[in-house]
Scaffold this active site. Structure first.
Site, mmCIF file in Angstrom:
data_model
loop_
_atom_site.group_PDB
_atom_site.id
_atom_site.type_symbol
_atom_site.label_atom_id
_atom_site.label_comp_id
_atom_site.label_asym_id
_atom_site.label_seq_id
_atom_site.Cartn_x
_atom_site.Cartn_y
_atom_site.Cartn_z
ATOM 1 N N ASP A 150 15.084 35.321 15.113
ATOM 2 C CA ASP A 150 15.796 34.798 16.279
ATOM 3 C C ASP A 150 17.185 35.395 16.407
ATOM 4 O O ASP A 150 17.655 36.101 15.510
ATOM 5 C CB ASP A 150 15.868 33.260 16.217
ATOM 6 C CG ASP A 150 16.248 32.746 14.837
ATOM 7 O OD1 ASP A 150 16.907 33.484 14.095
ATOM 8 O OD2 ASP A 150 15.893 31.598 14.519
ATOM 9 N N ASN B 20 16.082 19.521 11.219
ATOM 10 C CA ASN B 20 15.164 18.850 12.148
ATOM 11 C C ASN B 20 13.746 19.427 12.076
ATOM 12 O O ASN B 20 12.900 19.101 12.902
ATOM 13 C CB ASN B 20 15.697 18.923 13.588
ATOM 14 C CG ASN B 20 15.788 20.349 14.114
ATOM 15 O OD1 ASN B 20 15.409 21.303 13.416
ATOM 16 N ND2 ASN B 20 16.271 20.510 15.326
ATOM 17 N N HIS C 112 12.918 22.638 12.396
ATOM 18 C CA HIS C 112 12.644 23.872 13.150
ATOM 19 C C HIS C 112 12.401 25.045 12.207
ATOM 20 O O HIS C 112 12.942 25.104 11.106
ATOM 21 C CB HIS C 112 13.750 24.177 14.178
ATOM 22 C CG HIS C 112 15.035 24.689 13.625
ATOM 23 N ND1 HIS C 112 16.222 24.598 14.315
ATOM 24 C CD2 HIS C 112 15.358 25.319 12.460
ATOM 25 C CE1 HIS C 112 17.193 25.158 13.617
ATOM 26 N NE2 HIS C 112 16.690 25.593 12.482
ATOM 27 N N GLU D 156 12.408 24.392 18.139
ATOM 28 C CA GLU D 156 12.983 23.062 17.949
ATOM 29 C C GLU D 156 11.921 21.984 18.205
ATOM 30 O O GLU D 156 11.000 22.191 19.000
ATOM 31 C CB GLU D 156 14.135 22.857 18.946
ATOM 32 C CG GLU D 156 15.281 23.860 18.813
ATOM 33 C CD GLU D 156 16.282 23.485 17.715
ATOM 34 O OE1 GLU D 156 15.845 23.171 16.587
ATOM 35 O OE2 GLU D 156 17.483 23.520 17.993
HETATM 36 P P1 PGA Z 1 20.088 27.222 6.836
HETATM 37 O O1 PGA Z 1 19.299 27.201 8.186
HETATM 38 O O2 PGA Z 1 19.436 28.259 5.975
HETATM 39 O O3 PGA Z 1 21.489 27.639 7.230
HETATM 40 O O4 PGA Z 1 20.015 25.858 6.242
HETATM 41 C C1 PGA Z 1 17.912 27.217 8.153
HETATM 42 C C2 PGA Z 1 17.370 27.103 9.555
HETATM 43 O O5 PGA Z 1 18.056 26.523 10.428
HETATM 44 O O6 PGA Z 1 16.249 27.574 9.793
#
Ligand code: PGA
Length: 235
Positions: A67, A132, A134, A139
Site C-alpha cells: 500500500d 483493527n 486490517h 479496513e
Molecule cells: P505496524 O502496522 O507494523 O506499524 O504496527 C501494521 C499495520 O498497520 O498493518
C-alpha cells in the site's frame, strides 16, 4: 496455519527474516510482497545485514508493496520508508520495485497496479496487522474489495500511524492491494507486533470464523500462512 511463538519482537524479527532469506535463496528471482510500519523494521535491518555480510542476494528479486498513502509528502511516503529501511541497503535492482506513487493520479495507479496483479503472482507476502485487523489498508467494513483500490482510512488507523508524520496529519486515503491480491500470494508470512494487536490476533488464532470486521481472519482461507508472534500476546 502455522503459528510460531517467540519470546520477544527481536526473535520474531529473526524468524521473519529467516523465512524471507530462505525463500530468496531457494528462488532468487521471486516476487516478494512487502509491508511497511513498525513491524518489519527489524526484519528489514536483518535483511540489510545479511546482504552486507554477503549471505543474501536480492539482485534477481522483484518486490511489490502492499500500500501507499495518497497525496502525502514524499518524506512521509511508504516509498521513502522502503528506501530508508530496505531498498537502499540491499542489492535489489530498483527497476524491479513496484509500489503505488503517492503523487500520481490514484485512479491511474489503480489501473496500473491491477494490471500488475493480473500478470504477476506474489511468491511470499510479508504482512503486519493493524490494531483493527486490517492487512494492507483493507479496513474493517461490511464488504472488502478483492482488487487494488483507493480506500478511506479509519480514525483508528490514522491514530495508530500518526507518529510517522511530523505534523501528525495522516492522509485520508491510501491505495492498497485488495484481499484477493493478498490471498493469491503463494505463501504468506504475518508478523504480529505490539499489545494493541492482542484482540484481533485472538480472532485469527481462536475464532475459526472469517469476518470482514477483522480482515486478517481471511487468512484462515489460505493454505500456506505462517504467523509469527510473541507468546505473551496469545495468553
Ligand atoms: P505496524 O502496522 O507494523 O506499524 O504496527 C501494521 C499495520 O498497520 O498493518
Amino acid at each position: 496455519m502455522k503459528v510460531i511463538l517467540t519470546e520477544s519482537y527481536e526473535e520474531s524479527a529473526r524468524k521473519g527474516a529467516e523465512i524471507i532469506l530462505d525463500a530468496v535463496a531457494r528462488d532468487p528471482g521471486l516476487l516478494l510482497g512487502l509491508a511497511t510500519g513498525e513491524t518489519p523494521v527489524a526484519i528489514y535491518r536483518l535483511l540489510r545485514e545479511a546482504c552486507a555480510a554477503g549471505t543474501a542476494d536480492f539482485s534477481k528479486a522483484r518486490t511489490v508493496n502492499l500500500d501507499e498513502y495518497v497525496g502525502c509528502r514524499e518524506e512521509d511516503s511508504y516509498r521513502r520508508f522502503m528506501d530508508e529501511n530496505l531498498f537502499d541497503g540491499i542489492n535489489l535492482d530498483k527497476s524491479k520495485i513496484t509500489i503505488a506513487d503517492h503523487a500520481a493520479d490514484p485512479a491511474g495507479e489503480v489501473v496500473r497496479l491491477r494490471a500488475f496483479f493480473g500478470a504477476n503472482r506474489v511468491d511470499l507476502q510479508l504482512l503486519g496487522i493493524g490494531p483493527n485487523g486490517h492487512i494492507g489498508f483493507n479496513e474493517p467494513d461490511s464488504e472488502l474489495e478483492a482488487g487494488v483500490h483507493v480506500t478511506g482510512l479509519t480514525e483508528s488507523t490514522k491514530r495508530a500511524n500518526a507518529h510517522w508524520f511530523a505534523d501528525g496529519a495522516v492522509p485520508d486515503q491510501a491505495i492498497t492491494m485488495g484481499m484477493g491480491d493478498i490471498l493469491k500470494a503463494k505463501s504468506i508470512l504475518l508478523v504480529v507486533k505490539g499489545e494493541s494487536k492482542r484482540e484481533v490476533l485472538r480472532g485469527l488464532l481462536d475464532g475459526g470464523k472469517v469476518t470482514t470486521r477483522n480482515p486478517a481472519t481471511f487468512l484462515l482461507l489460505h493454505p500456506d500462512v505462517t504467523v509469527v508472534t510473541e507468546r505473551s500476546l496469545t495468553v
